[in-house]
Write a protein that holds these residues in place. Structure first.
Motif, PDB file in Angstrom:
ATOM      1  N   UNK A  32      48.005  28.878  38.036  1.00 47.34           N
ATOM      2  CA  UNK A  32      49.450  28.648  37.969  1.00 47.34           C
ATOM      3  C   UNK A  32      49.809  27.889  36.692  1.00 47.34           C
ATOM      4  N   UNK A  35      49.771  30.322  33.858  1.00 50.22           N
ATOM      5  CA  UNK A  35      50.969  31.168  33.871  1.00 50.22           C
ATOM      6  C   UNK A  35      52.160  30.386  33.322  1.00 50.22           C
ATOM      7  N   UNK A 231      50.220  70.612  50.628  1.00 49.83           N
ATOM      8  CA  UNK A 231      49.306  70.917  49.523  1.00 49.83           C
ATOM      9  C   UNK A 231      47.960  70.206  49.665  1.00 49.83           C
ATOM     10  N   UNK A 290      27.976  41.799  46.537  1.00 52.90           N
ATOM     11  CA  UNK A 290      28.857  42.459  45.576  1.00 52.90           C
ATOM     12  C   UNK A 290      29.834  43.404  46.266  1.00 52.90           C
ATOM     13  N   UNK A 293      32.342  41.362  48.282  1.00 51.55           N
ATOM     14  CA  UNK A 293      33.225  40.704  47.309  1.00 51.55           C
ATOM     15  C   UNK A 293      34.280  41.677  46.801  1.00 51.55           C
ATOM     16  N   UNK A 294      33.809  42.881  46.474  1.00 48.35           N
ATOM     17  CA  UNK A 294      34.700  43.905  45.928  1.00 48.35           C
ATOM     18  C   UNK A 294      35.831  44.213  46.901  1.00 48.35           C
ATOM     19  N   UNK A 298      39.816  43.022  46.476  1.00 43.55           N
ATOM     20  CA  UNK A 298      40.815  44.087  46.398  1.00 43.55           C
ATOM     21  C   UNK A 298      41.873  43.908  47.483  1.00 43.55           C
ATOM     22  N   UNK A 305      39.073  35.762  45.004  1.00 40.04           N
ATOM     23  CA  UNK A 305      38.188  35.662  43.839  1.00 40.04           C
ATOM     24  C   UNK A 305      37.357  34.370  43.877  1.00 40.04           C
ATOM     25  N   UNK A 308      34.576  34.688  46.327  1.00 37.75           N
ATOM     26  CA  UNK A 308      33.580  35.637  45.838  1.00 37.75           C
ATOM     27  C   UNK A 308      32.686  34.982  44.784  1.00 37.75           C
ATOM     28  N   UNK A 309      33.290  34.208  43.894  1.00 40.65           N
ATOM     29  CA  UNK A 309      32.503  33.584  42.827  1.00 40.65           C
ATOM     30  C   UNK A 309      31.541  32.540  43.374  1.00 40.65           C
TER      31      UNK A 309
ATOM     32  N   UNK B 115      52.174  32.072  41.777  1.00 37.84           N
ATOM     33  CA  UNK B 115      51.265  33.049  41.171  1.00 37.84           C
ATOM     34  C   UNK B 115      51.592  34.468  41.626  1.00 37.84           C
ATOM     35  N   UNK B 116      51.733  34.637  42.960  1.00 36.00           N
ATOM     36  CA  UNK B 116      52.001  35.988  43.473  1.00 36.00           C
ATOM     37  C   UNK B 116      53.341  36.508  42.962  1.00 36.00           C
ATOM     38  N   UNK B 119      53.212  37.150  39.104  1.00 35.91           N
ATOM     39  CA  UNK B 119      52.412  38.337  38.766  1.00 35.91           C
ATOM     40  C   UNK B 119      53.195  39.602  39.111  1.00 35.91           C
ATOM     41  N   UNK B 260      41.895  38.062  35.210  1.00 35.79           N
ATOM     42  CA  UNK B 260      41.871  37.307  36.454  1.00 35.79           C
ATOM     43  C   UNK B 260      40.561  37.477  37.211  1.00 35.79           C
ATOM     44  N   UNK B 261      40.033  38.704  37.224  1.00 36.38           N
ATOM     45  CA  UNK B 261      38.964  38.968  38.176  1.00 36.38           C
ATOM     46  C   UNK B 261      37.598  38.504  37.674  1.00 36.38           C
ATOM     47  N   UNK B 263      33.840  37.979  36.703  1.00 34.46           N
ATOM     48  CA  UNK B 263      32.565  38.618  37.036  1.00 34.46           C
ATOM     49  C   UNK B 263      32.219  38.477  38.514  1.00 34.46           C
ATOM     50  N   UNK B 264      33.174  38.797  39.383  1.00 34.80           N
ATOM     51  CA  UNK B 264      32.900  38.587  40.802  1.00 34.80           C
ATOM     52  C   UNK B 264      32.149  39.733  41.443  1.00 34.80           C
ATOM     53  N   UNK B 265      32.213  40.898  40.842  1.00 31.82           N
ATOM     54  CA  UNK B 265      31.514  42.032  41.431  1.00 31.82           C
ATOM     55  C   UNK B 265      30.688  42.692  40.344  1.00 31.82           C
ATOM     56  N   UNK B 266      29.740  43.530  40.771  1.00 31.83           N
ATOM     57  CA  UNK B 266      28.871  44.164  39.787  1.00 31.83           C
ATOM     58  C   UNK B 266      29.680  45.067  38.865  1.00 31.83           C
ATOM     59  N   UNK B 267      30.627  45.786  39.471  1.00 27.38           N
ATOM     60  CA  UNK B 267      31.377  46.728  38.670  1.00 27.38           C
ATOM     61  C   UNK B 267      32.820  46.276  38.566  1.00 27.38           C
ATOM     62  N   UNK B 269      34.797  46.974  36.326  1.00 33.03           N
ATOM     63  CA  UNK B 269      35.655  48.010  35.767  1.00 33.03           C
ATOM     64  C   UNK B 269      36.375  48.771  36.874  1.00 33.03           C
ATOM     65  N   UNK B 270      35.686  48.987  37.990  1.00 35.80           N
ATOM     66  CA  UNK B 270      36.336  49.695  39.090  1.00 35.80           C
ATOM     67  C   UNK B 270      37.370  48.798  39.761  1.00 35.80           C
ATOM     68  N   UNK B 271      37.030  47.505  39.844  1.00 40.84           N
ATOM     69  CA  UNK B 271      37.965  46.548  40.430  1.00 40.84           C
ATOM     70  C   UNK B 271      39.253  46.545  39.621  1.00 40.84           C
ATOM     71  N   UNK B 274      41.179  50.456  40.071  1.00 38.28           N
ATOM     72  CA  UNK B 274      41.929  50.840  41.265  1.00 38.28           C
ATOM     73  C   UNK B 274      43.357  50.302  41.283  1.00 38.28           C
ATOM     74  N   UNK B 327      52.510  68.992  44.530  1.00 37.22           N
ATOM     75  CA  UNK B 327      51.702  67.932  45.108  1.00 37.22           C
ATOM     76  C   UNK B 327      52.395  66.588  44.886  1.00 37.22           C
TER      77      UNK B 327
END
Lengths: 356, 344
Positions: A32, A35, A231, A290, A293-294, A298, A305, A308-309, B115-116, B119, B260-261, B263-267, B269-271, B274, B327
């Motif tokens: 915060x 920000x 579709x 992992x 955490x993911x 999400x 976060x 997770x850390x 924050x919410x 953002x 923000x995110x 290094x909390x997960x291995x990937x 980039x996907x986090x 999405x 679609x």
């Protein structure tokens, strides 16, 4: 003199005391304030963040200390932002200038890496003794330009060799006070990791290839239905989601295996006179941390976060130990020098991962 | 850790002493006296310092404090509360306000809300506003460089040459040229025809200023006004510089999320990917309605029935089968509303 005497030899476990509730409050205040100050506070936030993790890491009754000056980090960040702005604007207007920037970036990368490692090491301390990192441009250029070229020429076959030289560079050049660390892993250890990962990938790919035809006929007939009302229908949706449902977990599992095995190998082969690390991380457990955490990060819009850390830091540190033939009292301090933060901050903006 | 009050009303804490020359640790006691003097006592050492000479680290959570001594030594003290009481008594409050904020549950709740909200506001209004401003500052040639090669890629991977009669092509190109004359000078937009194949009845505006209309769309139309309505919508995308704005907004979103995110997960980039995709689709919905606005005004200004847009959208939406447009339409609940505003 009442010293903390340690009978020799012994195994000293690393302990981690961080708590997710406590860290959440530190993290959200960092966020915060960053920000509200339009990002300026982020340099202070970074130091506070790192201090929380360092100070909660205990070895033989003492904790680690992170000493970086936020102003140095802020200057580095502003410079990095400036470089990035010049790059973006120039490339927008003169697209042909992009290769020049790419070449300059590649040429500057070894310098950046050495600076970042040095800054980080010299601002880390244990028992009032700072860590150190000593390397030079040429050595870094061999590892980060020379070997990647070899990897390209061999179509990736030399990648495990790069993985080995990278850790060798990090560990061999690191020191604590005047004591240097050494690394006695060999290239074959890293080839073994990638060989196992590759075999697992083949095996899983084979499994998918066998399992997939079971789905295909259904999918095809659904796709050929005339005058579809909707579709996107069930089977088609499954087909569309297939990359996420199958490829992502496989990719993540193999990635976690490589990551975990590399961490273990790096620590298990790092030593100094009379001292040796051991890291005993399990792939399954790391994968579970992992993956959960993911999902948690999400679904919580990022609010989990901190949790997770803390989880991943705790697991990693609780499986790390130092085996020592003597007590830890014998290390002598080196000359304490200050190093500008530019390297690490530039590296951070340009998304270079300098960890193990 | 033992902490006692000394007879003089001072504070006494146990600590570990590191001399800064070797990595040895020594158990000591620190006595903070009333008159601002601090005495360090160990088995083999004793020293007295002034309180203001000491460099006491700020509190973070419940981690040990490090007290820097003027001679380069340091003391590690676990008893945070004792140190805090002492600093309060001496009216020293360097950096203590951060820990106060972090310990204050009401402030933490407030921080979550701020924050919410900020953002969300940044993603919803801030970034689009910034992107629009920047797009306006950049010449349209920048859009061109963004879309360079897009048509080549589409031609190779998706389209095949048009099979429309040259007469129909010429008629529509004339209508298109008329439309361009109503725009500010200097717009060298082009109209091209292609067989859409997989994407069926569709029209695309490429950042290079090229609008591609598929044969399937032309076949699906009942009169040229319907195609003019679609073209007006596509010109709206170009006039509002949607490609470059989307490029800027999406990369900004990815940057913010990555920052923000960590290094909390291995990937990670996907986090990052999405949520970026989700926010991206909400941006594209907004751009669609901006382009609809443009089309609506064009149709009204040129006395073309606005129902033309509604009728062709409904038609390609209903039996377009596989097309991307259908679609898109059927998966968006707002579509009915989109069509509705063009039906008087």
């Amino acid at each position: 003199m009442e010293t903390t005497m340690n009978p020799s030899p012994q195994t000293l476990p690393f302990k981690f005391h961080g708590k997710s509730g406590e860290y959440f409050r530190i993290w959200i205040v960092n966020v915060v304030l960053s920000i509200l100050t339009l990002g300026i506070y982020s340099a202070w936030a970074k130091v506070r963040n790192k201090r929380y993790f360092y100070s909660n890491t205990e070895l033989d009754g003492s904790t680690f200390e992170y000493l970086a000056n936020p102003i140095a980090i802020l200057k580095g960040r502003l410079l990095a932002l400036g470089v990035f702005a010049v790059y973006s604007v120039t490339v927008w207007f003169i697209p042909l200038s992009e290769p020049v920037f790419v070449l300059a970036f590649i040429a500057g990368l070894p310098w950046l890496i050495v600076r970042a490692m040095t800054f980080n090491a010299r601002n880390s301390a244990f028992r009032n003794i700072r860590f150190d990192f000593k390397s030079n441009y040429l050595e870094a250029a061999k590892v980060f330009i020379g070997i990647p070229l070899l990897v390209m020429l061999t179509l990736g076959l030399a990648y495990p060799y790069f993985a080995y030289r990278y850790r060798d560079f990090l560990i061999n050049n690191s020191g604590f006070g005047t004591t240097g660390f050494d690394f006695d892993a060999q290239t074959k250890h890293f080839y073994l990791i990638y060989l196992k990962a590759f075999s697992a990938l083949l095996l899983l790919g084979l499994l998918v290839a066998v399992a997939l035809p079971a789905l295909i006929p259904e999918v095809q007939s659904a796709g050929q239905l005339p005058n579809q009302e909707l579709p996107v229908q069930g089977p088609q949706l499954v087909l569309m989601m297939l990359p996420f449902l199958v490829i992502f977990p496989v990719y993540m599992l193999i990635g976690t295996y490589i990551h975990t095995a590399t961490l273990n190998t790096a620590f298990n082969h790092a030593y100094t006179t009379g001292q040796r690390f051991s890291s005993n991380l399990k792939v399954g457990k790391m994968f579970w941390i992992y993956l959960s955490n993911f999902v948690a990060v999400l679904l919580s819009l990022g609010l989990l976060i901190p949790w997770a850390k803390i989880r991943i830091a705790r697991y990693r540190l609780e499986n790390l130990a130092l085996h020592t033939e003597d007590d830890l009292d014998g290390v002598i301090a080196g000359e304490q020098q200050r190093v500008k933060a530019t390297g690490e901050e530039l590296a951070e903006v340009l998304d270079i991962d300098l960890g193990f | 850790m033992g902490q006692t009050s000394t007879p003089e009303g001072g504070t006494d804490v146990s600590a570990r002493y590191y001399d800064g020359r070797t990595s040895g640790a020594t158990a000591v006691r620190l006595s903070f006296g009333r008159c601002g003097l601090v005495t360090l006592t160990g088995a083999a050492q004793s020293a007295t310092y002034k309180l203001e000479e000491l460099d006491i680290s700020t509190r973070i959570g419940n981690t040990p404090r490090l007290i820097g001594l003027p001679d380069g030594g340091k003391c590690e003290v676990s008893d945070n509360d004792a140190i805090d009481r002492l600093l309060r008594k001496q009216a020293i409050n360097r950096g203590g306000w951060l820990h106060a904020l972090e310990s204050h549950y009401l402030f933490v709740m407030l921080a979550i809300v701020v924050t919410l909200v900020s953002t969300t506001m940044t993603f919803k209004y801030g970034l689009p506003w910034l992107a629009e401003r920047s797009a306006r500052a950049l010449p349209q040639s920048v859009d061109r460089s963004l879309g360079k090669g897009t048509l080549d890629i589409l031609d190779r991977s998706l389209f095949s040459p048009t099979t429309l009669e040259p007469a129909i092509q010429a008629r529509l190109s004339r209508r298109f040229a008329e439309m361009i004359t109503t725009l500010p000078a200097g717009r060298d937009y082009r109209l091209l025809f292609r067989a859409g194949n997989r994407i069926g009845a569709n029209a695309l505006a490429l950042p290079s200023g090229t609008i591609v209309m598929t044969d399937e769309l032309v076949m699906a139309s009942e009169n040229d006004d319907e195609l003019v309505a679609i073209l007006a919508h596509e010109i709206g995308h170009l006039e509002h510089r949607h490609s470059i704005r989307m490029a800027m907004q999406s990369s900004a979103v990815a940057l913010v999320i990555a920052a923000f995110s960590g290094d909390v997960v291995a990937s990670s980039s996907l986090l990052v990917a999405l949520p970026t995709v989700l926010i991206h689709s909400s941006y594209s919905q907004e751009f669609e309605s901006e382009a609809d606005d443009f089309a609506w005004h064009y149709l009204v200004d040129n006395s073309i029935p606005t129902g033309s847009f509604a009728s062709i959208l409904t038609r390609i939406g209903a039996d377009g089968g596989d097309s991307v447009v259908s679609r898109y339409l059927s998966s968006h609940p707002g579509t009915q509303a989109r069509i509705q505003r063009f039906i008087k």
